[in-house]
Motif scaffolding. Structure first.
Motif, PDB file in Angstrom:
ATOM      1  N   ALA A   1      -9.883  -4.599 -19.838  1.00  0.00           N
ATOM      2  CA  ALA A   1      -9.900  -5.460 -20.953  1.00  0.00           C
ATOM      3  C   ALA A   1      -8.865  -6.217 -21.376  1.00  0.00           C
ATOM      4  O   ALA A   1      -8.809  -7.646 -21.861  1.00  0.00           O
ATOM      5  N   GLN A   2      -7.703  -5.575 -21.036  1.00  0.00           N
ATOM      6  CA  GLN A   2      -6.431  -6.325 -21.226  1.00  0.00           C
ATOM      7  C   GLN A   2      -6.237  -7.564 -20.522  1.00  0.00           C
ATOM      8  O   GLN A   2      -5.546  -8.486 -20.731  1.00  0.00           O
ATOM      9  N   GLN A   3      -6.780  -7.440 -19.174  1.00  0.00           N
ATOM     10  CA  GLN A   3      -6.865  -8.585 -18.164  1.00  0.00           C
ATOM     11  C   GLN A   3      -7.366  -9.659 -18.672  1.00  0.00           C
ATOM     12  O   GLN A   3      -7.247 -11.015 -18.566  1.00  0.00           O
ATOM     13  N   GLY A   4      -8.844  -9.332 -19.385  1.00  0.00           N
ATOM     14  CA  GLY A   4      -9.717 -10.241 -19.837  1.00  0.00           C
ATOM     15  C   GLY A   4      -9.228 -10.880 -21.142  1.00  0.00           C
ATOM     16  O   GLY A   4      -9.456 -12.057 -21.311  1.00  0.00           O
ATOM     17  N   ALA A   5      -8.276 -10.283 -21.810  1.00  0.00           N
ATOM     18  CA  ALA A   5      -7.451 -10.943 -22.852  1.00  0.00           C
ATOM     19  C   ALA A   5      -6.050 -11.662 -22.486  1.00  0.00           C
ATOM     20  O   ALA A   5      -5.516 -12.056 -23.314  1.00  0.00           O
ATOM     21  N   GLU A   6      -6.057 -11.546 -21.130  1.00  0.00           N
ATOM     22  CA  GLU A   6      -4.836 -12.302 -20.568  1.00  0.00           C
ATOM     23  C   GLU A   6      -3.625 -11.544 -20.847  1.00  0.00           C
ATOM     24  O   GLU A   6      -2.408 -12.150 -21.210  1.00  0.00           O
ATOM     25  N   LYS A   7      -3.559 -10.284 -21.400  1.00  0.00           N
ATOM     26  CA  LYS A   7      -2.496  -9.566 -21.508  1.00  0.00           C
ATOM     27  C   LYS A   7      -2.115  -8.961 -20.252  1.00  0.00           C
ATOM     28  O   LYS A   7      -2.255  -7.587 -20.219  1.00  0.00           O
ATOM     29  N   TYR A   8      -1.480  -9.585 -19.338  1.00  0.00           N
ATOM     30  CA  TYR A   8      -1.449  -8.957 -18.030  1.00  0.00           C
ATOM     31  C   TYR A   8      -0.192  -8.138 -17.988  1.00  0.00           C
ATOM     32  O   TYR A   8      -0.406  -7.166 -17.268  1.00  0.00           O
ATOM     33  N   GLU A   9       0.832  -8.164 -18.604  1.00  0.00           N
ATOM     34  CA  GLU A   9       2.054  -7.148 -18.549  1.00  0.00           C
ATOM     35  C   GLU A   9       1.324  -5.810 -19.098  1.00  0.00           C
ATOM     36  O   GLU A   9       1.808  -4.896 -18.439  1.00  0.00           O
ATOM     37  N   GLU A  10       0.757  -5.831 -19.980  1.00  0.00           N
ATOM     38  CA  GLU A  10      -0.024  -4.700 -20.750  1.00  0.00           C
ATOM     39  C   GLU A  10      -0.822  -3.989 -19.620  1.00  0.00           C
ATOM     40  O   GLU A  10      -0.864  -2.686 -19.383  1.00  0.00           O
ATOM     41  N   ALA A  11      -1.623  -4.797 -19.090  1.00  0.00           N
ATOM     42  CA  ALA A  11      -2.646  -4.365 -17.888  1.00  0.00           C
ATOM     43  C   ALA A  11      -1.833  -3.870 -16.938  1.00  0.00           C
ATOM     44  O   ALA A  11      -2.351  -2.602 -16.345  1.00  0.00           O
ATOM     45  N   VAL A  12      -0.743  -4.061 -16.369  1.00  0.00           N
ATOM     46  CA  VAL A  12       0.256  -3.558 -15.204  1.00  0.00           C
ATOM     47  C   VAL A  12       0.617  -2.238 -15.630  1.00  0.00           C
ATOM     48  O   VAL A  12       0.492  -1.065 -15.094  1.00  0.00           O
ATOM     49  N   ARG A  13       0.878  -2.174 -17.105  1.00  0.00           N
ATOM     50  CA  ARG A  13       1.512  -0.764 -17.412  1.00  0.00           C
ATOM     51  C   ARG A  13       0.465   0.362 -17.611  1.00  0.00           C
ATOM     52  O   ARG A  13       0.662   1.294 -17.116  1.00  0.00           O
ATOM     53  N   THR A  14      -0.779  -0.334 -17.729  1.00  0.00           N
ATOM     54  CA  THR A  14      -1.944   0.657 -18.171  1.00  0.00           C
ATOM     55  C   THR A  14      -2.307   1.081 -16.680  1.00  0.00           C
ATOM     56  O   THR A  14      -2.820   2.366 -16.447  1.00  0.00           O
ATOM     57  N   PHE A  15      -2.543   0.197 -15.839  1.00  0.00           N
ATOM     58  CA  PHE A  15      -2.837   0.578 -14.305  1.00  0.00           C
ATOM     59  C   PHE A  15      -1.667   1.406 -13.593  1.00  0.00           C
ATOM     60  O   PHE A  15      -2.168   2.452 -12.907  1.00  0.00           O
ATOM     61  N   GLN A  16      -0.671   1.229 -13.981  1.00  0.00           N
ATOM     62  CA  GLN A  16       0.467   2.101 -13.621  1.00  0.00           C
ATOM     63  C   GLN A  16       0.344   3.686 -14.155  1.00  0.00           C
ATOM     64  O   GLN A  16       0.565   4.458 -13.357  1.00  0.00           O
ATOM     65  N   ARG A  17      -0.021   3.674 -15.238  1.00  0.00           N
ATOM     66  CA  ARG A  17      -0.295   4.916 -15.771  1.00  0.00           C
ATOM     67  C   ARG A  17      -1.387   5.703 -15.216  1.00  0.00           C
ATOM     68  O   ARG A  17      -1.479   6.639 -15.132  1.00  0.00           O
ATOM     69  N   ALA A  18      -2.434   4.903 -14.873  1.00  0.00           N
ATOM     70  CA  ALA A  18      -3.544   5.410 -14.140  1.00  0.00           C
ATOM     71  C   ALA A  18      -3.201   5.833 -12.715  1.00  0.00           C
ATOM     72  O   ALA A  18      -3.621   7.085 -12.171  1.00  0.00           O
ATOM     73  N   MET A  19      -2.234   5.222 -12.048  1.00  0.00           N
ATOM     74  CA  MET A  19      -1.603   5.940 -11.136  1.00  0.00           C
ATOM     75  C   MET A  19      -1.020   7.004 -10.914  1.00  0.00           C
ATOM     76  O   MET A  19      -1.099   8.162 -10.213  1.00  0.00           O
ATOM     77  N   GLU A  20      -0.279   7.575 -12.221  1.00  0.00           N
ATOM     78  CA  GLU A  20       0.345   8.800 -12.571  1.00  0.00           C
ATOM     79  C   GLU A  20      -0.520   9.725 -12.760  1.00  0.00           C
ATOM     80  O   GLU A  20      -0.461  10.774 -12.393  1.00  0.00           O
TER      81      GLU A  20
END
Length: 500
Positions: free
Chosen positions: A342-361
């Protein structure tokens, strides 16, 4: 008419008389030894013992029953029946036989000891405590029975007070002493259900139904447990099994109706989503959720569907809001994926990166690779957002399929065609038209799109942006000419491009 009925009744009674006589004759023959003389009770017990040892329990029962008919006051005959019923796991009958044997021979320590053990194994420890008192030299058994009775009494108190944690604790302790206590097992299932341990409730009610296949309350409770786990189909099946036994059972009837009401609205939402009616889908899904908002196992996966529908509608802020509800309720990999998308769709790319990094954790080992891949894709999207973003140019999501890509290209190409834009907008239109053509060339090719999504150079000698390999006007004319030819081949009217 009356004479006909009388004749039919007479015939029926005659056949019943004959059948009874045949059965009595067969029984008499069975009770006779090889010489033709009737078997004694002792001989019948011997025959019963032979059948019992060889595992022919029905034959053993018949021999012992015949022995009881001959010697109804002989405690040994009833004790023999007890042994067979116990081996067949017919504990109610076994207890009845053993009780009768002890009545006839109250001084038998063996019978009394067996009854204490059977009562304890069935969870009837209060009664076992009375039976065990006259026995001497059974201190350990007596303490076990006392402990069992005390724990059961405490459990009943906790159940009455609806203090389920304590109830489960005392039932666990009591059941260490028992083997076939279906009543206690069902009570523990109730406690576990109220504690949210639905798998435990399912396990215990399964044991109850194995011993008592017509236990209606067990069907109801098991259906409720499956429902809470989100397995509506299995829940419905259990309610139906209960209703087969009693069509008017209130619990099973209400449970079945409740599940069907949620499933009906859920299906409407699924159908609407499949038809591209995303707003209708969202409305139907919320209707289903609002029937029981405490039904978390249904709420959470349905909320993820709602996030996708909002994204498809371009309602990215709303999609983020709903995804955050999911993550804040309980952080899971699936919820983080939805939020990142959803963050990528809203073009909030930096937030999306942090979210997916959290998913990795938080991802378990078997999902680490997928989470890492999504994090890399988010980083590529962030990089591309600072350069030329083909998805943004066409106004589509990164997950768009080929049909959506083609449709977006047609709409954007017609909108920004230089022949349609004159005056002050012509220069802007020329650039947009070129970018649109370039974006479609890349995204419509599986090979080029794969390179682009991985952050690799799409064209040779590519610098900071894309480097188109064709004339956008020729590409446009070729694309729409192919479409027109396809329509003409299907017998339809040829497509003509018209501007303005």
């Amino acid at each position: 008419m009356t004479m006909t009925v009388t004749i039919k009744l007479f015939v029926s009674l005659f056949y019943l008389f004959v059948a009874t006589a045949v059965a009595q004759q067969a029984q008499a023959q069975q009770q006779q030894d090889a010489g033709g003389a009737p078997m004694s009770a002792g001989k019948l017990r011997s025959k019963g013992e032979e059948a019992f040892i060889s595992g022919q329990y029905d034959d053993a029962l018949q021999h012992y029953r015949d022995a009881v008919e001959l010697e109804p006051q002989n405690a040994l005959n009833h004790y023999k029946l007890f042994r067979v019923h116990q081996r067949m796991r017919k504990y109610s009958d076994a207890l009845k036989n053993l009780g009768r044997a002890l009545e006839l021979k109250p001084d038998s320590k063996d019978y009394r000891l067996q009854k204490v053990k059977l009562l304890k194994s069935l969870g009837q420890c209060e009664e076992a405590l009375v039976v065990v008192q006259p026995l001497e030299g059974q201190d350990e058994l007596t303490e076990q029975v006392k402990s069992c009775a005390t724990d059961i009494a405490a459990a009943q108190q906790m159940i009455f007070k609806e203090e389920w944690q304590e109830a489960a604790h005392f039932l666990d302790r009591a059941m260490k002493h028992v083997e076939q206590a279906s009543d206690l097992t069902f009570q523990r299932a109730q406690a576990l259900y109220h504690l949210g341990d639905y798998y435990g409730a399912i396990s215990d009610t399964g044991r109850v139904l194995k011993a008592h296949s017509q236990h209606l309350e067990a069907y109801e409770l098991r259906g409720k447990a499956y429902f809470r786990l989100g397995d509506h189909e299995t829940a419905t099946n259990h309610y139906r099994e209960g209703l087969k036994l009693d069509p008017e059972h209130k619990g099973c009837k209400a449970g079945h109706r409740f599940v069907k009401s949620i499933e009906k609205k859920k299906k409407r939402g699924d159908d609407a989503y499949d038809q591209g009616k995303n707003e209708d889908a969202i409305a139907h899904w919320w209707e289903a959720i609002n029937i029981d908002q405490s039904h978390i196992a249904f709420f959470r996966p349905t909320l993820l569907k709602i996030v996708k529908a909002h994204t498809k509608l371009g309602q990215h802020d709303k999609a983020i809001e709903e995804a955050e509800k999911h993550v804040n309720n309980q952080e899971t990999v699936e919820g983080l994926y939805a939020l990142g998308g959803a963050q990528q769709g809203a073009e909030k790319y930096e937030e999306a990166v942090r979210t997916f990094q959290r998913a990795m954790e938080v991802a378990p080992d078997d999902q680490k690779q997928e989470a890492q891949q999504k994090a890399r894709e988010a980083e590529v999207a962030l990089k591309q957002s600072k350069e030329k973003n083909y998805y943004k140019i066409l106004g589509i999501a990164r997950q768009a399929n080929s049909k959506e890509i083609k449709k977006a290209y047609r709409e954007m190409a017609l909108k920004w065609h230089p022949d349609k834009n004159t005056g002050d907008t012509k220069e802007e239109a020329e650039k947009m038209f070129q970018d649109i053509s370039e974006a479609y060339e890349v995204l419509s090719s599986d090979d080029l799109r794969g390179k682009y999504d991985r952050g690799e150079a799409v064209f040779e000698n590519q610098g900071g942006g894309g480097q188109q390999r064709h004339n956008p006007h020729q590409f446009f004319n070729q694309h729409f000419q192919q479409r027109g030819q396809q329509q003409q081949q299907r017998g339809g009217q040829r497509f003509h491009v018209k501007y303005g």
